[in-house]
Design an enzyme around this catalytic site. Structure first.
Site, short mmCIF file in Angstrom:
data_model
loop_
_atom_site.label_atom_id
_atom_site.label_comp_id
_atom_site.label_asym_id
_atom_site.label_seq_id
_atom_site.Cartn_x
_atom_site.Cartn_y
_atom_site.Cartn_z
N ASP A 306 4.55 47.24 11.93
CA ASP A 306 4.39 47.30 13.36
C ASP A 306 5.77 46.70 13.99
OD1 ASP A 306 3.57 48.27 15.86
OD2 ASP A 306 2.08 46.72 16.31
N ASP A 533 -0.74 43.49 14.77
CA ASP A 533 -1.10 42.46 15.59
C ASP A 533 -2.24 42.86 16.77
OD1 ASP A 533 0.66 43.61 17.06
OD2 ASP A 533 1.74 41.83 17.76
N ASP A 537 -3.88 48.80 15.66
CA ASP A 537 -3.42 48.62 14.07
C ASP A 537 -4.63 48.67 13.20
OD1 ASP A 537 -0.63 48.70 14.76
OD2 ASP A 537 -0.68 46.53 15.25
#
Length: 777
Positions: A306, A533, A537
């Site tokens: 990410d 985080d 996700d």
């Protein structure tokens, strides 16, 4: 359900449970006891090290030897007990360290008790507690919604469906799900073992592989040996007893054969290596939730990132405001901060907007619109037809003109995140302005990513942000292929198998799309790791082979991850990767030492069964040799730094050393036994020569697996050889060995020493060309 729903009055919602009520519920056992714990208990660690099939076999052999009165041959129990003690100590030490850091980082929840909002850990929650949840939190136990502000949950771990579910007052929520939007107060109705997830033996995080690839391979070897050792031992015993009629001597002879077949310490060595790796990671402020994941991470060939927290620091900052339609910057700031206030968002973007420090808007909110990764917007309503919203321009602005589109594209090409703020009245939109947010690239990002790429890991960036923004940030970090990006909001084909081959950067990805991209990569034969985080996700992290969470943003992400970076430093990936590789490479390397004696013991047993003679040596004679050439060196070498990418060829790597060495032992020991009988050598002489051969060939194998020879390895091998010579010089009484200083036979020991290395090299080269090149395991 009505009884439960009517149990709490509006007054109770303000006060929650009292201290006395909590104490009573704890006494009644109505606590949220957690049933899943990666860390094994100390009794279980000791039990797993003591109560093994091979230990029972060793104990049975020891009882038989004790019955014969040959107490010297009980010395083989020394290494067995040492393995148990060392293994238990190492694993308990690792457990204590891992538990300490997990205790510090226990998931905490806001609870209303005695009219106050306090924080308590998940296992200290009790039935009927009022728990305050917000976006990113996991549901700690089953409960009923009591208040809600646009609360939405994802129940994919329970239902298999990834769609978000809006929860209203008096509706149920279940442990194992997690909040993806809004906030709520829930009353816990079923806690601990009574919760839904506990009853279906599931867990908050996804189920990972419980057994590592290494352990599976070793267990496969043990399974084969289990069906081999006992029947061969019985046949050898009967054959020997029929030949000599001495039951005690037959037991001693057979015991040496059976003990030789047991690769004692190999399973223990693997467990210790993994436990030590977990201990080392914990010291770096990295939570390890699965020991097998340490090995899996080392085998990852594709790492999905990410953008925020990995490429960038996550320290967002508003760099520019652009207003439209006669709105002022003050009005833009007021509405933006009002939306953050109403939705109670706590993520990095919300924190950046809060720093605008605008005066509170006088506009009255009638209902909040919490942020969702699906809609890419948040806001609030002022009436059923009017609302203020904030989010990604391409998602919320209808009929965007070309000039505005070009302006936004320019901002995104500069690596900025663009957020639009709008007023809507029915279908009419009024653009208040754009907020440009910058996120700084980590200073060490380039070197970290270069290292990972050089180690053979392909990097993919999967983000919910604009693909142009993500691509440009990736370019700043000098990630190769950053120009190959795609906007997933425009993708209608759900078959992503070709897509993941063609692109490096995926933008505007919805949570379920992230998981589908991971799945497509796995279908293409890749071992995929996922870092993240945020709550968006979680699905991808659960789908991946190995997941890493950056701490501090989402409890759900942390609960789903195999590793949690408490230091929030993505550079720790290098250390994590190397620890996993060290475990795999070292265990594969030293496993050959254990299997040498297994192979030659099985083959020699078959040979001596066929020719009808007893096994050529006793357990006591082998004890110092196994300790000096296998036991001690293997535990030292297992902790050596060795960070090369795993070849994924366990059996080939092992057999390249073990098979040539075992064949050398078989040839020489058979020759010694045959010639010894022909020329009339004493049995003590032939057995000593056989054991000496095993030791010398063992050192050949030890030298081969120790390459390159560092000073530490040279010292270890040198000291071991000195002790080896001392054993054969002064150990005749203790270990039933003939002294090599007996001049009548010294030349035989010297001859074996001179023959060993050339023979080992020849066998290794011959087998390497004709056999190992065909082995793909």
């Amino acid at each position: 359900m009505s009884e439960i729903q009517n149990k709490i009055t509006p007054t109770d919602l303000r006060t929650g449970l009292t201290t006395d009520q909590v104490k009573q519920k704890i006494q009644d056992g109505q606590t949220n006891v957690q049933i899943k714990n990666v860390s094994r208990s100390i009794p279980r660690i000791i039990g797993d090290n003591v109560f093994t099939l091979f230990n029972f076999l060793n104990l049975f052999i020891a009882v038989l030897i004790f019955w014969t009165g040959s107490y010297k041959n009980l010395l083989f129990l020394g290494p067995v007990l040492a393995n148990i003690l060392i293994g238990s100590f190492q694993e308990i030490r690792a457990k204590i360290t891992v538990d300490k850091i997990n205790l510090v980082h226990k998931q905490m929840y806001d609870v209303i008790r005695d009219g106050k909002q306090i924080q308590t850990s998940i296992e200290l929650l009790v039935k009927d507690d009022l728990v305050l949840l917000r976006r990113g939190d996991t549901i700690p136990a089953d409960g009923i919604i009591r208040t809600t502000n646009g609360f939405q949950v994802n129940e994919s771990s329970i239902t298999g469906e990834s769609n978000s579910i809006i929860k209203q007052i008096d509706q149920e929520v279940f442990s194992g799900s997690f909040a993806i939007a809004g906030n709520a107060t829930i009353q816990l109705t079923k806690v601990g073992h009574d919760s839904f997830v506990s009853k279906i033996s599931s867990a908050v995080g996804k189920e990972k592989r419980e057994t590592s690839v290494l352990m599976k391979m070793i267990n496969r070897i043990i399974k084969v040996l289990t069906y081999t050792i006992i029947p061969l031992g019985l046949i050898l015993f009967i054959r020997t007893f029929v030949k000599n009629g001495d039951i005690a001597q037959s037991i001693i002879s057979t015991s040496a054969s059976v003990i030789g077949m047991i690769p004692e310490g190999l399973v223990l060595l693997t467990s210790i290596a993994l436990a030590t790796a977990a201990y080392n990671l914990t010291r770096k402020k990295i939570i390890v939730r699965s020991l097998s994941a340490i090995e899996t991470l080392a085998r990852v060939d594709t790492l999905c990132l990410d953008k925020t927290g990995t490429i960038t620091t996550g320290n967002l900052k508003v760099t520019k405001l652009k207003t439209f339609n006669n709105y002022s910057e003050i009005e833009l700031k007021q509405i933006a901060t009002k939306i953050i206030e109403v939705t109670d968002e706590t993520n990095a973007t919300a924190a950046a907007i809060k720093k605008l420090k605008s005066e509170t808007s006088s506009i009255i909110s009638t209902e909040s619109i919490p942020f969702s990764s699906e809609t890419k917007l948040s806001g609030f309503e002022t009436s059923p037809t009017q609302r203020y919203i904030m989010g990604a321009p391409e998602f919320i602005i209808k009929n965007m003109d070309s000039d505005l589109k070009s302006e936004i594209e320019q901002y995104t090409s500069d690596g900025l995140r663009v957020i639009a703020v709008l007023y809507e009245n029915n279908d009419i939109q009024d653009l208040l302005g754009l907020i440009m947010i910058a996120d700084e690239v980590r200073k060490s990002a380039t070197s970290t990513f270069n290292y990972l790429v050089n180690q053979g890991i392909n990097l993919k960036i999967i983000s919910g942000d604009n693909p142009v923004t993500v691509s440009n940030v990736a370019k700043q970090a000098k990630i190769k292929g950053s120009e190959k990006y795609i906007d997933m909001s425009s993708v209608t084909d759900e078959d992503y198998h070709d897509l993941v081959k063609d692109y490096q950067v995926f933008g505007r990805v919805k949570p379920d799309q992230k998981a589908d991209l991971i799945s497509a990569m796995q279908d293409n034969g890749l071992t995929v790791g996922m870092t993240g985080d945020g709550v968006n996700d979680v699905l991808a992290m659960r789908k991946s082979d190995c997941s890493i969470a950056i701490a501090g943003e989402s409890e759900a992400a942390e609960a789903s991850a195999d590793f949690v970076l408490l230091n929030k430093n993505f550079d720790s990936m290098i250390f994590m990767l190397n620890e996993g590789r060290r475990v795999i490479n070292n265990v594969e390397r030293v496993a050959s030492l254990y299997l040498i004696k297994t192979i030659y013991s099985v083959v020699l047993t078959l040979i001596f069964i066929a020719i009808g003679t007893g096994y050529p040596f006793q357990p006591a004679q082998l004890t110092p040799i196994n300790a000096l050439t296998v036991g001690i060196p293997s535990f030292i070498l297992a902790l050596e730094p060795n960070y090369t990418p795993p070849a994924g060829r366990f059996m080939r790597n092992v057999l390249e050393i073990a098979l040539p060495a075992a064949l050398c032992n078989i040839i020489l020991i058979t020759l010694i036994s045959t010639v010894g009988r022909h020329i009339g050598l004493y049995s003590l002489t032939t057995s000593t020569l056989s054991v000496f051969t095993i030791g010398i060939i063992g050192y050949c194998a030890l030298l081969a697996i120790s390459t390159p020879l560092t000073n530490r390895k040279k010292t270890m091998i040198g000291l071991s050889m000195i002790l080896f010579l001392v054993t054969f010089t002064f150990g005749n009484r203790i270990f039933n060995l003939q002294s090599i200083t007996d001049l009548a036979y010294t030349f035989l020991f010297i001859s074996l020493s001179l023959i060993a290395w050339p023979l080992f090299v020849f066998m290794r080269e011959t087998l390497g060309r004709r056999v190992f090149s065909r082995i793909k395991l």
